[in-house]
Design a protein around this motif. Structure first.
Motif, PDB file in Angstrom:
ATOM      1  N   GLY A 121       1.362   8.732 -13.182  1.00 61.31           N
ATOM      2  CA  GLY A 121       2.448   9.526 -12.619  1.00 61.31           C
ATOM      3  C   GLY A 121       3.164   8.888 -11.448  1.00 61.31           C
ATOM      4  N   ILE A 122       2.909   7.615 -11.185  1.00 64.65           N
ATOM      5  CA  ILE A 122       3.489   6.946 -10.017  1.00 64.65           C
ATOM      6  C   ILE A 122       4.432   5.829 -10.448  1.00 64.65           C
ATOM      7  CG2 ILE A 122       2.970   5.654  -7.903  1.00 64.65           C
ATOM      8  CD1 ILE A 122       0.215   7.020  -7.909  1.00 64.65           C
ATOM      9  N   VAL A 123       5.587   5.751  -9.766  1.00 56.79           N
ATOM     10  CA  VAL A 123       6.521   4.630  -9.901  1.00 56.79           C
ATOM     11  C   VAL A 123       6.231   3.704  -8.731  1.00 56.79           C
ATOM     12  CG1 VAL A 123       8.942   3.937  -9.861  1.00 56.79           C
ATOM     13  CG2 VAL A 123       8.272   6.054 -11.026  1.00 56.79           C
ATOM     14  N   ARG A 124       6.004   2.425  -9.017  1.00 57.51           N
ATOM     15  CA  ARG A 124       5.698   1.456  -7.965  1.00 57.51           C
ATOM     16  C   ARG A 124       6.771   0.370  -7.935  1.00 57.51           C
ATOM     17  NH1 ARG A 124       0.897   3.242 -10.043  1.00 57.51           N
ATOM     18  NH2 ARG A 124      -0.774   3.666  -8.549  1.00 57.51           N
ATOM     19  N   LEU A 125       7.067  -0.098  -6.728  1.00 59.49           N
ATOM     20  CA  LEU A 125       8.007  -1.192  -6.523  1.00 59.49           C
ATOM     21  C   LEU A 125       7.240  -2.364  -5.935  1.00 59.49           C
ATOM     22  CD1 LEU A 125      11.000  -2.063  -6.643  1.00 59.49           C
ATOM     23  CD2 LEU A 125      11.167  -1.314  -4.256  1.00 59.49           C
ATOM     24  N   PRO A 184       5.458 -16.321   0.112  1.00 61.09           N
ATOM     25  CA  PRO A 184       4.006 -16.238  -0.091  1.00 61.09           C
ATOM     26  C   PRO A 184       3.339 -15.113   0.698  1.00 61.09           C
ATOM     27  CG  PRO A 184       4.585 -18.227   1.141  1.00 61.09           C
ATOM     28  CD  PRO A 184       5.870 -17.578   0.731  1.00 61.09           C
ATOM     29  N   ALA A 185       3.977 -14.652   1.776  1.00 63.05           N
ATOM     30  CA  ALA A 185       3.389 -13.567   2.574  1.00 63.05           C
ATOM     31  C   ALA A 185       3.577 -12.209   1.909  1.00 63.05           C
ATOM     32  CB  ALA A 185       4.010 -13.547   3.971  1.00 63.05           C
ATOM     33  N   LYS A 186       4.556 -12.096   0.994  1.00 63.16           N
ATOM     34  CA  LYS A 186       4.855 -10.797   0.393  1.00 63.16           C
ATOM     35  C   LYS A 186       4.675 -10.745  -1.123  1.00 63.16           C
ATOM     36  CE  LYS A 186       8.851  -9.203   1.744  1.00 63.16           C
ATOM     37  NZ  LYS A 186      10.155  -8.889   2.307  1.00 63.16           N
ATOM     38  N   ALA A 187       4.732 -11.860  -1.807  1.00 63.46           N
ATOM     39  CA  ALA A 187       4.683 -11.874  -3.271  1.00 63.46           C
ATOM     40  C   ALA A 187       3.425 -11.189  -3.789  1.00 63.46           C
ATOM     41  CB  ALA A 187       4.763 -13.297  -3.798  1.00 63.46           C
ATOM     42  N   GLY A 188       3.607 -10.256  -4.683  1.00 66.71           N
ATOM     43  CA  GLY A 188       2.496  -9.513  -5.273  1.00 66.71           C
ATOM     44  C   GLY A 188       2.173  -8.221  -4.549  1.00 66.71           C
ATOM     45  N   MET A 189       2.872  -7.929  -3.441  1.00 65.68           N
ATOM     46  CA  MET A 189       2.611  -6.707  -2.672  1.00 65.68           C
ATOM     47  C   MET A 189       3.322  -5.507  -3.294  1.00 65.68           C
ATOM     48  SD  MET A 189       2.882  -7.907   1.317  1.00 65.68           S
ATOM     49  CE  MET A 189       2.855  -6.217   1.839  1.00 65.68           C
ATOM     50  N   CYS A 190       2.643  -4.374  -3.277  1.00 62.56           N
ATOM     51  CA  CYS A 190       3.275  -3.117  -3.670  1.00 62.56           C
ATOM     52  C   CYS A 190       4.039  -2.621  -2.446  1.00 62.56           C
ATOM     53  CB  CYS A 190       2.239  -2.099  -4.120  1.00 62.56           C
ATOM     54  SG  CYS A 190       2.974  -0.554  -4.691  1.00 62.56           S
ATOM     55  N   LEU A 191       5.367  -2.539  -2.554  1.00 66.84           N
ATOM     56  CA  LEU A 191       6.216  -2.162  -1.428  1.00 66.84           C
ATOM     57  C   LEU A 191       6.382  -0.659  -1.288  1.00 66.84           C
ATOM     58  CD1 LEU A 191       9.016  -4.818  -2.013  1.00 66.84           C
ATOM     59  CD2 LEU A 191       7.080  -4.962  -0.421  1.00 66.84           C
ATOM     60  N   GLN A 192       6.451   0.034  -2.417  1.00 67.40           N
ATOM     61  CA  GLN A 192       6.663   1.483  -2.410  1.00 67.40           C
ATOM     62  C   GLN A 192       5.928   2.117  -3.573  1.00 67.40           C
ATOM     63  OE1 GLN A 192      10.860   2.259  -2.649  1.00 67.40           O
ATOM     64  NE2 GLN A 192      11.279   1.450  -0.611  1.00 67.40           N
ATOM     65  N   GLN A 193       5.531   3.377  -3.374  1.00 69.89           N
ATOM     66  CA  GLN A 193       4.990   4.208  -4.442  1.00 69.89           C
ATOM     67  C   GLN A 193       5.757   5.517  -4.408  1.00 69.89           C
ATOM     68  OE1 GLN A 193       0.732   4.594  -4.817  1.00 69.89           O
ATOM     69  NE2 GLN A 193       0.399   2.657  -3.772  1.00 69.89           N
ATOM     70  N   HIS A 194       6.330   5.879  -5.528  1.00 68.94           N
ATOM     71  CA  HIS A 194       7.100   7.123  -5.627  1.00 68.94           C
ATOM     72  C   HIS A 194       6.341   8.116  -6.508  1.00 68.94           C
ATOM     73  CE1 HIS A 194      10.619   5.355  -3.735  1.00 68.94           C
ATOM     74  NE2 HIS A 194      10.495   4.309  -4.535  1.00 68.94           N
ATOM     75  N   ARG A 195       6.098   9.287  -5.933  1.00 66.33           N
ATOM     76  CA  ARG A 195       5.429  10.359  -6.666  1.00 66.33           C
ATOM     77  C   ARG A 195       6.407  11.516  -6.790  1.00 66.33           C
ATOM     78  NH1 ARG A 195       1.536   7.895  -3.517  1.00 66.33           N
ATOM     79  NH2 ARG A 195      -0.455   7.501  -4.524  1.00 66.33           N
ATOM     80  N   GLY A 196       6.430  12.161  -7.934  1.00 62.40           N
ATOM     81  CA  GLY A 196       7.325  13.290  -8.115  1.00 62.40           C
ATOM     82  C   GLY A 196       7.312  13.822  -9.533  1.00 62.40           C
ATOM     83  N   HIS A 197       6.879  13.012 -10.479  1.00 60.23           N
ATOM     84  CA  HIS A 197       6.768  13.477 -11.857  1.00 60.23           C
ATOM     85  C   HIS A 197       5.475  14.263 -12.029  1.00 60.23           C
ATOM     86  CE1 HIS A 197      10.176  11.515 -13.795  1.00 60.23           C
ATOM     87  NE2 HIS A 197       9.957  10.479 -12.987  1.00 60.23           N
TER      88      HIS A 197
END
Length: 176
Positions: free
Chosen positions: A80-84, A91-104
């Protein structure tokens, strides 16, 4: 011909390639969980590097979309989660989950970016379509389909206390 994965990691069930051909994303289910693998081609045109492994989904990844610049990847999941995700060369950010959107309410089945890459849109088993801003965790609009498994609010909105006006479109922003 270029073989990206010489030894099988897991069965690949969905693939997408960026318009420029410099990024390939694949969904797979491994013993460790439900992963998305991302191969990126360096700007010098050399062979693609080892893939980034995007891990953290609690259910099967049901869809994903690369943005136009191929530096962000949006995923949706049965949890139920949309992830960005950041899939840039940083290299400091690649592969990081930046946001998680919940609402569905239930599984999210599809996700996409607008042409400018400023918004995400998702659709779920709850028969709602939600437009998300990447700037903050706020839904910009919720477009109930008017049928199916409908959300928790009036008109199938899925946002308690926010009834959809006539025509089925809620224009009120809802914090998630």
């Amino acid at each position: 011909r270029e073989v990206l994965c010489h030894q099988p990691i897991a069965p690949i069930h969905t693939l997408k390639i960026s318009p420029a051909g410099n990024c390939i994303a694949a969904c797979c289910t491994t013993a460790a969980g439900h992963d998305v693998l991302v191969w990126r081609r360096p700007s010098d045109g050399q062979t693609m590097m080892n893939p980034l492994t995007l891990r953290g989904h609690q259910g099967i990844v049901t869809g994903f979309q690369l943005n136009a610049q191929a530096d962000l990847l949006a995923t949706c999941c049965a949890d139920g989660i949309v992830r960005l995700w950041d899939i840039s060369w940083n290299p400091a950010k690649a592969g990081m989950c930046l946001q998680q959107h919940r609402g569905h309410l239930g599984s999210v089945l599809s996700v996409g970016f607008d042409a400018q890459g400023k918004h995400l849109v998702s659709g779920g088993i709850d028969a709602n379509v939600i437009l998300w801003s990447q700037k903050k965790n706020v839904t910009q609009d919720n477009f109930p389909s008017g049928g199916g498994a409908g959300g928790g609010g009036a008109g199938g909105c899925g946002c308690a206390g926010a009834p959809a006006p006539r025509g089925g479109r809620s224009s009120r922003a809802h914090t998630r």
